[in-house]
Enzyme design. Structure first.
Site, mmCIF file in Angstrom:
data_model
loop_
_atom_site.group_PDB
_atom_site.id
_atom_site.type_symbol
_atom_site.label_atom_id
_atom_site.label_comp_id
_atom_site.label_asym_id
_atom_site.label_seq_id
_atom_site.Cartn_x
_atom_site.Cartn_y
_atom_site.Cartn_z
ATOM 1 N N GLU B 50 0.770 -1.226 -0.049
ATOM 2 C CA GLU B 50 0.100 0.006 -0.229
ATOM 3 C C GLU B 50 0.816 1.473 0.029
ATOM 4 O O GLU B 50 1.957 1.247 0.862
ATOM 5 C CB GLU B 50 -0.934 -0.030 1.223
ATOM 6 N N THR B 59 -10.317 5.938 -1.666
ATOM 7 C CA THR B 59 -11.640 5.851 -1.888
ATOM 8 C C THR B 59 -12.488 5.307 -0.811
ATOM 9 O O THR B 59 -13.632 5.552 -0.529
ATOM 10 C CB THR B 59 -11.845 5.342 -3.327
ATOM 11 N N HIS B 68 -25.562 -1.043 -1.003
ATOM 12 C CA HIS B 68 -26.620 -0.949 -1.904
ATOM 13 C C HIS B 68 -27.473 -2.258 -1.975
ATOM 14 O O HIS B 68 -26.636 -3.243 -1.960
ATOM 15 C CB HIS B 68 -26.074 -0.429 -3.179
ATOM 16 N N VAL B 189 4.132 0.604 -5.620
ATOM 17 C CA VAL B 189 4.835 -0.406 -6.566
ATOM 18 C C VAL B 189 5.283 0.445 -7.812
ATOM 19 O O VAL B 189 4.575 1.212 -8.330
ATOM 20 C CB VAL B 189 3.609 -1.338 -7.038
ATOM 21 N N SER B 361 -18.735 2.815 -7.154
ATOM 22 C CA SER B 361 -20.304 2.157 -6.610
ATOM 23 C C SER B 361 -20.713 1.069 -7.457
ATOM 24 O O SER B 361 -20.551 1.375 -8.687
ATOM 25 C CB SER B 361 -21.231 3.679 -6.411
ATOM 26 N N CYS B 465 -9.285 17.775 21.817
ATOM 27 C CA CYS B 465 -8.553 16.535 21.757
ATOM 28 C C CYS B 465 -7.102 16.382 21.366
ATOM 29 O O CYS B 465 -6.430 15.393 21.689
ATOM 30 C CB CYS B 465 -9.371 15.128 21.539
#
Lengths: 418, 505
Positions: B50, B59, B68, B189, B361, B465
């Site tokens: 990552e 995202t 959905h 990568v 989506s 905080c």
């Protein structure tokens, strides 16, 4: 073990308002406890290491810490109990008053009180609250948070600053970071006039040659990991930012000083009637909210300019709360409502008993010269005062006596050109 | 290159045996993490690479969090198949991983006769896709489900739900990690070479190249460049930005059910709407605007203005003080701006290089189902033998203030830090913040803490905080001020100590 404790009056918050309210209530004979979530009393004053506090009340310029210390000592001497590191997680009404659920390290407990004085202060408006466009890298702080980090935690938040908004904390921080070797590229203000006090503009910006750009807003915050700058632009004729005239300001830190919001989540949970303009509860001349036995003072009620007036207001709330417990407060007489009229943004208190008197607070909508403050009941003028100059950042206070005014009427405060 | 990277690169030079794993997953978003968790059942080695410093920083954490039902997708497409199956799997997965799941149902509302016809089409399509319980309902039923709702008719889909998208991503990664999956953060990568028995995957930071038998491309917005590295041409991802507002929890109880407009035919989104979150906030958004950048998740004043206007129309009691944050996410679209609309997901096996692209989506909903499909593809190349000891569940994560009093009492007695509040707006305790810190797989960051315990997510946005977290990290976990980062190396929270001689670090 869960602890139960009963007091006459519980004060929530040990900032200047809570301390003054508690001391006054105690000296009027009530058993008082203050509940404070921080590890010491004083509230935001603890991070205010600059001077200028107490000019009206003590006729000398104290630091925030010094000012708070005087009231804390008064509370201790009077026998007010102070709980620090304690958070009120919820509050509810009971038959005999209120129950406050509190948390502290290693303990959750319930404190019952016949009356409660709200003195939680306010919080700062955030980047989200002002819909600041652009990215959200590291290096964006509200001015008060940066002030705490700087003055209490030994942390310099950045090296080159842009300060958005000209509220007093932002102005104080402009001077503070400059004194610590940082630089302030500019202070921007979307309004045509500054949000902070004149003396802070002079002492914190002018004296350090820090530019103040009025009617200027933020087009975009730049930077992905850490802030690298911001695009600023003047307000155009249509009231929106004129992006054709935008300027790039390189900086690594953004401080926001764009207003304060009274911290009223507990107040709302008790269904107290709120004033949408002040952001605080609506109160009568005793600073009691629509919930019997629930009083409010300081910045949780209305955002003040100077602490001296907070203390004065809070002491009044403390005295009234103690009187309420003694049953001295006459049965609820018919009330008079107080309303903001022409040129006035808000009036406090929002209601009064007929024949009562009060110290009325109000703010004007915009800066004006040569004005008359008029207080009217219907067509009758009951008070007038000429002022050479008024501005929203300076609260106007007027002693008001309504002994001649009939019940069930409405009193309006106006600010008109003389 | 950071010092850590340099160190790894030096070690690499002296390390003659190249690191080998059976499967490399590129991308620790919801697709990569869900796949990693499914693969962790088997006796193979899996590494997730990552470029960011945590899971779900792209995202996967920047969307509406809606599970959905599957009504909107053409029958037979991968979007339809995996949305319906993913929806069916989601509740159980969330229960196993202790991720909040709230079955809300959804109303797709028609305002005129022609839109009523659209509802019939959507219902038929949904039924063909296998969506359960669809009903076209009248105004009276609509009012019962959501008092005050406007519109003349609606399609009710009871299987629509909401979850916390970042909590699901984090929990999938955590579950995978507990079962042996390695996570390499800050690992971009840069090249993929085909080798005789798999691939050699190189990185931009100069860490060690890694050899893998199978590579899974779950790189989201960068699926196109990763595909190209593996010699697959013709894929282009067009980032399409959606901006949102987050509203104060004060308004959270005003929405009982999700409400969407009937989507336009060529729209690239489902329209600006209100979505409640599992935590009780309301989201306004998302907008739809193609973008030039795959990194720029900044918001814009024009769109924020439009969202505010829409918000005031949809929620009449909304006041200016209720807007607490803005954010934006980028949809990884396969259709270019001139085409618009939605392309179908790509899930293909190119001789051991498993390509996922265009997972916009309903990618979050589809993730558990796509993960099963990925396992099936891996199985065609590797023999997958189940581990004897695999645990797919995570321990309960309690939110102190939401617990009954006797449980609070018990926790405070066990650990006094439960009584100490760090985040006043969300009511998060010191114990919860420290648990979040300790759950982080990669470097500890403020965003990582935020996504795991909600500290800094409330109405004051960390004003209260952040100074307390700064102190906690230093005193309780030895992370000094100068090491504290917002979202990984390069995003320092603070500049320096004011008085170095007085610092404790």
């Amino acid at each position: 073990m869960r602890q139960l404790q009963h007091v006459d009056i519980a004060v929530i918050g040990a900032g200047p308002a809570g301390l003054a309210a508690a001391a006054a209530a105690r000296s009027a004979g009530a058993a008082v406890i203050i509940i404070e979530r921080d590890d010491r009393a004083g509230g935001i004053l603890n991070q205010c290491i600059h001077d200028g506090f107490g000019l009206q009340r003590f006729d000398c310029a104290l630091t925030g810490g010094e000012y708070a210390h005087i009231d804390e000592l008064a509370c201790r001497d009077a026998g007010v109990e102070l709980l620090t590191d304690t958070y009120v997680s919820s509050i509810e009404r009971t038959e005999s008053g209120f129950a406050l659920h509190t948390m502290t390290t290693g303990l959750i407990s319930v404190i019952t009180a016949a009356a409660v004085i709200l003195a939680m202060g306010c919080r700062e408006r955030t980047a989200g609250a002002i819909s600041l466009p652009g990215t959200r890298p590291a290096g964006i702080y509200t001015a008060g948070t940066a002030q705490r980090l700087t003055n209490m935690q030994n942390i310099m938040t950045g090296s080159r600053f842009l300060i958005i908004g000209s509220g007093d904390i932002g102005l104080i921080m402009a001077r503070r970071v400059t004194l610590e070797g940082g630089s302030v590229a500019a202070v921007t203000e979307i309004q045509p006039y500054p949000g902070g006090l004149d003396r802070n503009i002079r002492q914190c910006l002018t004296d350090f040659s820090i530019p103040l750009y009025l009617e200027t807003g933020i087009v975009e915050i730049l930077g992905t990991d850490r802030v690298t700058g911001a695009l600023i632009a003047p307000v155009g004729r249509d009231g929106l930012l004129d992006t054709t005239r935008s300027t790039h300001i390189p900086c690594d830190t953004i401080l926001l000083s764009v207003g304060l919001i009274p911290e009223n989540e507990l107040t709302r949970s008790l269904d107290a009637v709120m004033d949408p303009v002040t952001g605080g509860p609506a109160v009568d001349e005793h600073l009691m909210t629509s919930v019997p036995g629930l009083f409010a003072c300081g910045n949780v009620l209305q955002v003040h300019d100077v602490v001296d007036l907070v203390s004065q207001e809070a002491a009044h709330a403390g005295t009234c709360a103690a009187a309420y417990l003694r049953g001295e407060r006459a049965e609820k007489r018919k009330t008079i409502t107080l309303q903001a009229g022409e040129g006035i943004r808000y009036v406090l208190p929002q209601s009064m008993s007929a024949q009562g008197s009060t110290l009325l607070s109000c703010r004007v909508r915009k800066p004006m010269e040569d004005v008359t403050i008029q207080i009217r009941s219907g067509s009758e003028l009951i008070y007038r005062q000429q002022l050479p100059y008024v501005q929203p950042s300076e609260m106007i206070q007027i002693p008001l006596d309504l002994s001649e005014t009939a019940a069930d009427t409405s009193v309006e405060v106006h600010c008109v050109r003389t | 290159m950071n010092y850590f990277g340099l160190f790894r690169a030096i070690v690499c030079v002296y390390d003659t045996s190249m690191k080998h794993v059976d499967v490399i997953i590129i991308g620790a978003g919801i697709i990569g993490c869900a796949a990693a968790r499914e693969l962790s059942r088997y006796q193979i080695s899996v590494a997730v690479l990552e470029k960011e410093y945590d899971t779900g920083f792209g995202t996967s954490s920047r969307n509406s969090g809606v599970v959905h039902s599957g009504i909107h997708y053409r029958s037979g497409t991968l979007r339809a198949i995996h949305a319906v199956r993913g929806n069916h799997m989601m509740q159980q997965l969330c229960e196993q991983l202790q991720v909040p799941f709230k079955p809300t149902g959804k109303l797709t509302v028609a305002f005129d006769r022609s839109q009523c016809e659209e509802l019939k089409v959507l219902k038929a399509q949904g039924e063909a896709n296998g969506v359960p319980g669809l009903e076209i309902i009248d105004v009276e039923r609509m009012q019962r489900l959501q008092p005050g709702i406007s519109g003349i008719q609606a399609l009710y889909s009871p299987s629509t739900a909401i979850i916390s998208p970042y909590e699901l991503t984090i929990a999938c990664a955590e579950s995978a990690h507990h079962n042996g999956v390695e996570f390499h953060f800050g690992h971009t990568v840069s090249a993929i070479d085909r080798a005789e028995d798999g691939f050699i995957v190189h990185d931009a930071e100069g860490l060690c190249p890694i050899h893998a038998a199978i590579v899974i491309n779950a790189a989201g917005l960068y699926a196109d460049s990763i595909a190209q590295m593996a010699g697959i041409q013709g894929i282009t991802i067009y980032p399409c930005k959606g901006e949102y507002y987050v509203l104060d929890k004060r308004l959270g109880d005003q929405l009982d059910v999700l409400i969407y407009p009937v989507p336009g035919h060529h729209s690239s989104g489902l329209g600006i709407h209100l979505t409640q979150t599992v935590d009780g906030n309301i989201l306004i958004g998302p907008s739809t605007a193609y973008s030039d950048s795959k990194e720029h998740t900044g918001t814009t004043s024009e769109i924020l203005r439009a969202l505010r206007a829409a918000g005031h129309t949809l929620l009449p009691t909304l006041s200016e003080g209720d807007f607490i944050r803005t954010f934006a996410g980028l949809r990884p679209k396969l259709n270019p701006p001139e085409v618009g609309g939605f392309g179908d997901f790509i899930l293909e096996d190119h001789d051991r290089f498993i390509l996922l692209a265009g997972i916009e989506s309903p990618g979050l909903t589809a993730a558990p189902s796509l993960a099963l499909e990925i396992v099936a593809l891996v199985r065609s190349h590797l023999s997958l033998v189940e581990k004897q000891h695999w645990s797919g569940t995570l321990p309960a994560r309690e939110r102190f203030l939401e617990l009954p009093l006797d449980r609070q009492q018990q926790l405070v007695e066990q650990d006094p830090d439960h009584g100490s509040i760090v985040c006043r707006c969300e009511g998060i305790t010191k114990a919860e913040v420290l648990q979040a810190v300790d759950r982080i797989i990669g470097p500890v960051t403020y965003t990582g803490i935020k996504l795991r315990c909600r500290s800094m997510m409330g109405r004051c946005q960390g004003g209260f905080c952040i100074p307390r977290i700064a102190q906690l990290l230093e005193e309780e976990r030895g992370i000094t001020m100068d090491q504290q980062q917002l979202k990984g190396p390069g995003s320092p929270m603070y500049h320096r100590h004011l008085r170095p001689e007085e610092s404790t670090s």
